[in-house]
Design a protein around this motif. Structure first.
Motif, PDB file in Angstrom:
ATOM      1  N   THR A  43       0.811  -1.222   0.000  1.00 42.27           N
ATOM      2  CA  THR A  43       0.000   0.000   0.000  1.00 42.27           C
ATOM      3  C   THR A  43       0.845   1.272   0.000  1.00 42.27           C
ATOM      4  N   GLY A  44       2.106   1.159   0.442  1.00 43.53           N
ATOM      5  CA  GLY A  44       2.962   2.337   0.527  1.00 43.53           C
ATOM      6  C   GLY A  44       2.656   3.232   1.707  1.00 43.53           C
ATOM      7  N   ASP A  45       1.802   2.779   2.640  1.00 44.79           N
ATOM      8  CA  ASP A  45       1.440   3.579   3.805  1.00 44.79           C
ATOM      9  C   ASP A  45       1.816   2.834   5.081  1.00 44.79           C
ATOM     10  N   LEU A  46       1.766   3.541   6.217  1.00 49.42           N
ATOM     11  CA  LEU A  46       2.122   2.920   7.480  1.00 49.42           C
ATOM     12  C   LEU A  46       1.146   1.805   7.829  1.00 49.42           C
ATOM     13  N   VAL A  47       1.679   0.705   8.365  1.00 48.77           N
ATOM     14  CA  VAL A  47       0.837  -0.387   8.844  1.00 48.77           C
ATOM     15  C   VAL A  47       0.062   0.060  10.070  1.00 48.77           C
ATOM     16  N   SER A  48       0.713   0.829  10.925  1.00 46.65           N
ATOM     17  CA  SER A  48       0.072   1.406  12.110  1.00 46.65           C
ATOM     18  C   SER A  48       0.662   2.782  12.342  1.00 46.65           C
ATOM     19  N   GLY A  49       0.140   3.495  13.324  1.00 44.92           N
ATOM     20  CA  GLY A  49       0.603   4.852  13.562  1.00 44.92           C
ATOM     21  C   GLY A  49       2.013   4.898  14.130  1.00 44.92           C
ATOM     22  N   ASN A  50       2.546   6.106  14.269  1.00 47.93           N
ATOM     23  CA  ASN A  50       3.826   6.294  14.940  1.00 47.93           C
ATOM     24  C   ASN A  50       3.661   7.408  15.959  1.00 47.93           C
ATOM     25  N   ASP A  51       4.752   7.765  16.636  1.00 51.08           N
ATOM     26  CA  ASP A  51       4.636   8.774  17.688  1.00 51.08           C
ATOM     27  C   ASP A  51       5.123  10.150  17.230  1.00 51.08           C
ATOM     28  N   VAL A  52       5.126  10.389  15.923  1.00 52.95           N
ATOM     29  CA  VAL A  52       5.450  11.727  15.428  1.00 52.95           C
ATOM     30  C   VAL A  52       4.258  12.644  15.717  1.00 52.95           C
TER      31      VAL A  52
ATOM     32  N   VAL B 194       4.341  11.277  -4.273  1.00 54.16           N
ATOM     33  CA  VAL B 194       4.968  11.242  -2.955  1.00 54.16           C
ATOM     34  C   VAL B 194       5.079   9.790  -2.507  1.00 54.16           C
ATOM     35  N   VAL B 195       6.286   9.374  -2.109  1.00 51.53           N
ATOM     36  CA  VAL B 195       6.543   8.014  -1.643  1.00 51.53           C
ATOM     37  C   VAL B 195       6.943   8.071  -0.174  1.00 51.53           C
ATOM     38  N   LEU B 196       6.345   7.175   0.636  1.00 51.00           N
ATOM     39  CA  LEU B 196       6.699   7.068   2.048  1.00 51.00           C
ATOM     40  C   LEU B 196       7.569   5.837   2.245  1.00 51.00           C
ATOM     41  N   GLU B 197       8.644   5.990   3.051  1.00 54.44           N
ATOM     42  CA  GLU B 197       9.546   4.862   3.324  1.00 54.44           C
ATOM     43  C   GLU B 197       9.997   4.934   4.772  1.00 54.44           C
ATOM     44  N   ASN B 198      10.215   3.772   5.370  1.00 58.85           N
ATOM     45  CA  ASN B 198      10.761   3.716   6.719  1.00 58.85           C
ATOM     46  C   ASN B 198      12.110   4.430   6.767  1.00 58.85           C
ATOM     47  N   GLU B 199      12.330   5.201   7.822  1.00 60.68           N
ATOM     48  CA  GLU B 199      13.519   6.050   7.856  1.00 60.68           C
ATOM     49  C   GLU B 199      14.824   5.273   7.924  1.00 60.68           C
ATOM     50  N   VAL B 200      14.833   4.116   8.613  1.00 63.50           N
ATOM     51  CA  VAL B 200      16.060   3.330   8.700  1.00 63.50           C
ATOM     52  C   VAL B 200      16.385   2.704   7.345  1.00 63.50           C
TER      53      VAL B 200
ATOM     54  N   ARG C 280      -4.248   9.298  10.594  1.00 63.67           N
ATOM     55  CA  ARG C 280      -4.764   8.554   9.454  1.00 63.67           C
ATOM     56  C   ARG C 280      -4.956   9.494   8.262  1.00 63.67           C
ATOM     57  N   GLY C 281      -4.520   9.059   7.100  1.00 66.00           N
ATOM     58  CA  GLY C 281      -4.689   9.870   5.898  1.00 66.00           C
ATOM     59  C   GLY C 281      -3.587  10.886   5.667  1.00 66.00           C
ATOM     60  N   PHE C 282      -2.522  10.840   6.511  1.00 67.87           N
ATOM     61  CA  PHE C 282      -1.446  11.817   6.366  1.00 67.87           C
ATOM     62  C   PHE C 282      -0.837  11.779   4.964  1.00 67.87           C
ATOM     63  N   LEU C 283      -0.487  10.583   4.496  1.00 67.51           N
ATOM     64  CA  LEU C 283       0.194  10.464   3.208  1.00 67.51           C
ATOM     65  C   LEU C 283      -0.676  10.987   2.072  1.00 67.51           C
ATOM     66  N   GLU C 284      -1.948  10.616   2.051  1.00 66.04           N
ATOM     67  CA  GLU C 284      -2.841  11.075   0.991  1.00 66.04           C
ATOM     68  C   GLU C 284      -3.025  12.587   1.043  1.00 66.04           C
ATOM     69  N   SER C 285      -3.080  13.144   2.254  1.00 67.71           N
ATOM     70  CA  SER C 285      -3.210  14.598   2.398  1.00 67.71           C
ATOM     71  C   SER C 285      -1.985  15.327   1.859  1.00 67.71           C
ATOM     72  N   VAL C 286      -0.792  14.782   2.135  1.00 68.48           N
ATOM     73  CA  VAL C 286       0.441  15.395   1.622  1.00 68.48           C
ATOM     74  C   VAL C 286       0.452  15.334   0.099  1.00 68.48           C
ATOM     75  N   ARG C 287       0.032  14.219  -0.455  1.00 67.75           N
ATOM     76  CA  ARG C 287      -0.011  14.099  -1.915  1.00 67.75           C
ATOM     77  C   ARG C 287      -0.932  15.143  -2.532  1.00 67.75           C
ATOM     78  N   ARG C 288      -2.087  15.351  -1.906  1.00 65.97           N
ATOM     79  CA  ARG C 288      -3.021  16.349  -2.439  1.00 65.97           C
ATOM     80  C   ARG C 288      -2.434  17.753  -2.335  1.00 65.97           C
ATOM     81  N   ARG C 289      -1.805  18.051  -1.198  1.00 63.94           N
ATOM     82  CA  ARG C 289      -1.257  19.400  -0.993  1.00 63.94           C
ATOM     83  C   ARG C 289      -0.118  19.690  -1.967  1.00 63.94           C
TER      84      ARG C 289
END
Length: 361
Positions: free
Chosen positions: A171-180, A199-205, A185-194
């Protein structure tokens, strides 16, 4: 057996020339012929094609004889495309924008609550004006603001965001939330629209491992594990030169490993590590490294993050010594050698790979 069509052969030759120009900088037609092994007419045709396509341009002249086209130096049109790498951490959003050659053209930082930026005016980016009704920061607005500031009006081709958490490869999205703070929910899609760009999301490590593989301690090694030792603890796995994410994006989540009733994350995170002598810290790190070596036998473990970099050769040597006592598999242990923000560098490199494949073919 299928043979390459003329169009395919041209595309392969064009990409070969473009990659050489990226790697070595401006080159003359004779230099391209020598490096590619292609004939004079083939190189002349590809130069004409790439110039007409707006991908390369004459950047100067080379040699004493400046009368003919052979003396012209050809280079990549740097402004042909721009990409952004974004590092979304628990304390700040960092952005770097680079042109298609990889040269940095802009940077920006936006502090999050708990960051080190000090007092922020309510109307400034990151202030009260960028918080939602719950008091949480409007993370989407902060990312948009930082990207816009770093881009400086330049159109972006691709944006890659690195953040904590498991990113589902399907899916290219987080499996669950993080503590940022502000992530929802919907952060990635909102960034893409803005942003209005891919826009691609990847684990930072995982992104830090990309940087380590290209220009750090793992350069030249197709198999290695990066142990990330910072405020968070995790790992990234590279095998056969490829980043391995696992079915759900959870490959390398070594921080969850049980160590005498506590998780590895809690016994070696940056705050705890500061209170330990280097021998005890190495012993604890080796427990996690041993689990990775036992299952994967990568041959190389790189210690990254603040703790790994600060520990340098001494910490790496002690971890290697402990590993030799635990595992029969020969394993080198090295400290990270990536200068600066490895996550941000990995994000830019990943964005450049995507943009170049799209533009260069």
């Amino acid at each position: 057996m299928k043979t390459a069509t003329p169009a395919m052969a041209r595309a392969i030759n064009d990409r070969l020339a473009l990659d050489l120009l990226l790697e070595r900088g401006p080159l003359t037609a004779p230099q391209l012929r020598t490096l590619t092994g292609l004939s004079r007419p083939t190189v002349s045709d590809l130069i004409e094609r790439l110039v007409d396509g707006g991908l390369i341009e004459v950047t100067g002249e080379c040699g004493e004889d400046r009368r003919g086209p052979k003396a012209r130096l050809y280079g990549i049109v740097a402004g042909r495309a721009h990409v952004a790498g974004v590092d979304v951490r628990r304390v700040a959003v960092n952005v770097t924008v680079a042109d298609i050659t990889g040269a940095t053209v802009g940077t920006a930082v936006r502090d999050l609550p708990g960051g080190t930026g000090g007092h922020v005016h309510p109307d400034a980016p990151g202030g009260l004006a960028d918080r939602d009704v719950s008091g949480e920061p409007d993370l989407v607005a902060l990312v948009e603001s930082a990207v816009a500031a770093a881009a400086g009006g330049r159109a972006l081709d691709t944006v890659v965001i690195g953040a904590p958490g498991l990113v589902d490869p399907r899916t290219g999205d987080l499996v669950s939330g993080n503590d940022v703070p502000g992530w929802g929910r919907g952060f990635l899609e909102s960034v893409r629209r803005r942003l209005g760009v891919p826009v691609v999301l990847e684990n930072e490590v995982n992104l830090a491992a990309v940087a380590e593989h290209r220009s750090g301690a793992a350069a030249g090694s197709d198999d290695f594990v990066l142990m990330w030792l910072d405020d968070g603890v995790g790992a990234a796995v590279v095998l056969d030169g490829r980043l391995r994410r696992g079915m759900s994006g959870g490959a390398g989540e070594i921080g969850l490993l049980d160590v005498n009733g506590a998780t590895l994350c809690h016994v070696v995170d940056a705050q705890v590590a500061r209170g330990l002598d280097v021998g005890e810290l190495a012993r604890r790190i080796a427990v996690g490294a041993f689990a990775l070596v036992t299952v994967l036998d990568p041959g190389l473990v790189v210690l990254g993050g603040k703790t790994g970099r600060a520990g340098g050769d001494k910490l790496a040597g002690l971890v290697a010594e402990r590993l030799r006592e635990l595992s029969p598999a020969p394993t080198r242990v090295l400290g990270s050698t990536v200068a600066g923000n490895a996550i941000l560098q990995g994000a830019v490199l990943t964005a450049l790979d995507t943009a170049r494949d799209k533009i260069f073919g």
